[in-house]
Structure formats: C-alpha cells, structure tokens
Design an enzyme around this catalytic site. Structure first.
Site, PDB file in Angstrom:
ATOM      1  CG  ASN A 208       4.265  -8.790  -0.389  1.00  0.00           C
ATOM      2  OD1 ASN A 208       4.694  -9.426  -1.192  1.00  0.00           O
ATOM      3  ND2 ASN A 208       4.557  -8.717   1.009  1.00  0.00           N
TER       4      ASN A 208
ATOM      5  N   GLY B 200       0.766  -6.889  -3.307  1.00  0.00           N
ATOM      6  CA  GLY B 200       1.191  -6.758  -1.883  1.00  0.00           C
ATOM      7  C   GLY B 200       1.397  -6.459  -0.679  1.00  0.00           C
TER       8      GLY B 200
ATOM      9  CG  HIS C 161       8.450  -4.834   4.678  1.00  0.00           C
ATOM     10  ND1 HIS C 161       7.981  -3.631   4.585  1.00  0.00           N
ATOM     11  CD2 HIS C 161       7.400  -5.449   4.293  1.00  0.00           C
ATOM     12  CE1 HIS C 161       6.157  -3.793   4.249  1.00  0.00           C
ATOM     13  NE2 HIS C 161       6.384  -4.981   3.750  1.00  0.00           N
TER      14      HIS C 161
HETATM   15  P1  5GP Z   1       3.552  -5.590   3.388  1.00  0.00           P
HETATM   16  O1  5GP Z   1       1.721  -5.919   3.885  1.00  0.00           O
HETATM   17  O2  5GP Z   1       3.874  -4.288   2.812  1.00  0.00           O
HETATM   18  O3  5GP Z   1       4.044  -6.758   2.844  1.00  0.00           O
HETATM   19  O4  5GP Z   1       4.132  -6.472   5.171  1.00  0.00           O
HETATM   20  C1  5GP Z   1       3.914  -5.401   5.758  1.00  0.00           C
HETATM   21  C2  5GP Z   1       3.919  -5.936   7.339  1.00  0.00           C
HETATM   22  O5  5GP Z   1       4.066  -5.868   8.310  1.00  0.00           O
HETATM   23  C3  5GP Z   1       2.944  -7.213   7.740  1.00  0.00           C
HETATM   24  O6  5GP Z   1       3.628  -8.853   8.147  1.00  0.00           O
HETATM   25  C4  5GP Z   1       2.346  -6.696   8.901  1.00  0.00           C
HETATM   26  O7  5GP Z   1       1.841  -7.994  10.069  1.00  0.00           O
HETATM   27  C5  5GP Z   1       3.240  -6.259   9.542  1.00  0.00           C
HETATM   28  N1  5GP Z   1       3.240  -5.371  10.949  1.00  0.00           N
HETATM   29  C6  5GP Z   1       2.334  -3.928  10.258  1.00  0.00           C
HETATM   30  N2  5GP Z   1       2.465  -3.184  12.207  1.00  0.00           N
HETATM   31  C7  5GP Z   1       3.110  -3.932  12.258  1.00  0.00           C
HETATM   32  C8  5GP Z   1       3.733  -3.291  13.989  1.00  0.00           C
HETATM   33  O8  5GP Z   1       2.935  -1.417  14.463  1.00  0.00           O
HETATM   34  N3  5GP Z   1       4.346  -3.886  13.792  1.00  0.00           N
HETATM   35  C9  5GP Z   1       4.799  -4.927  13.496  1.00  0.00           C
HETATM   36  N4  5GP Z   1       6.213  -5.597  14.003  1.00  0.00           N
HETATM   37  N5  5GP Z   1       5.249  -5.320  12.570  1.00  0.00           N
HETATM   38  C10 5GP Z   1       3.467  -4.781  11.369  1.00  0.00           C
END
Ligand code: 5GP
Ligand code: ZN
Length: 115
Positions: free
Chosen positions: A88, A94, A101
């Site tokens: 994303n 999003g 990542h």
């Molecule tokens: P994005 O919304 O930026 O594409 O994805 C971020 C992801 O990071 C989300 O799926 C969320 O659940 C995950 N996430 C956020 N904080 C943490 C954390 O402290 N540890 C882990 N393992 N995942 C996290």
C-alpha cells in the site's frame, strides 16, 4: 531508539514473531492478520514506500524484500494454491506505516477487486 515501529522490529526493540531474516530484509507475522497466513516483509533499511524504488537505494531494498517474500511463501507451502503480495502507498493506498512493507497473504482464496 527509532521512532519507526518497523525499524524497531528490525533493531529488536519491538517484539515480533519473526519468520525469516536476511541481512537485507525481515519477515514477521502481521499483528492483525487478514488471512490464515499474513506475513509482512520489510527491508532492514528505512525507506518510506515502494515509490522510492525509483532511486537506486530504494530499488535494491524493494528487490530484496520481494525476494524474501517469495522465499517465505515457498517455505510456508503457499506456492501450490497461490498467494498474494500487496504493498500500500499513501493515504488512498491505505498505508498506515511509513516503512515500505509487502503484505504476503495466503491460505485462502483472495477476491478481486480489492476493497
Ligand atoms: P499498511 O496499513 O501500512 O499497509 O500495513 C501495516 C500493517 O502493519 C497492518 O496490517 C498492521 O496490522 C501491521 N502492524 C501495525 N503495527 C504492528 C506491530 O507492531 N507489529 C506487527 N507485527 N504488525 C503491525
Ligand atoms: Zn523504519
């Protein structure tokens, strides 16, 4: 200590369920899984998003993360049925964490188009 939560996972100052690690990338289970397998794969260097793949440093980091994600998919037995990799970017994409990542999702049939 870094302010970026994913840099803290790389440093080991924030715990995570690490699946596999190389000098260039780390794979760990998402805290809030959206599929039976939901692994995040990040480069060990901080780059904000895949948009930085336009630069040489970002290009290498993105390639290393994609390679590790494909390896983890194989290790976890996702290849036969298939899986999805998603990244994303920004508000409309999003993205909630500004450290590039890849979401590696598997273990169920994915839908299209995504929400
Ligand atoms: P994005 O919304 O930026 O594409 O994805 C971020 C992801 O990071 C989300 O799926 C969320 O659940 C995950 N996430 C956020 N904080 C943490 C954390 O402290 N540890 C882990 N393992 N995942 C996290
Ligand atoms: Zn970071």
């Amino acid at each position: 200590m870094s302010e970026c939560i994913f840099c803290r996972i790389v440093e080991g100052t924030l715990p995570a369920q690490v699946v596999k690690r190389t000098p260039d990338a780390v794979a760990f289970h998402d805290l809030n899984p959206q599929a039976p397998v939901h692994v995040l794969v990040i480069p060990t260097t901080h780059i904000p998003s895949v948009a930085t793949a336009i630069e040489a440093r970002g290009k290498a980091a993105v390639a290393q993360a994609v390679a590790l994600a494909a390896e983890v998919a194989r290790d976890l037995g996702l290849e036969a049925d298939g899986y999805r990799m998603v990244t994303n970017v920004g508000e409309y994409g999003g993205q909630s964490v500004s450290h590039f990542h890849i979401h590696l999702l598997g273990g169920r049939r994915m839908t299209w188009p995504p929400g």
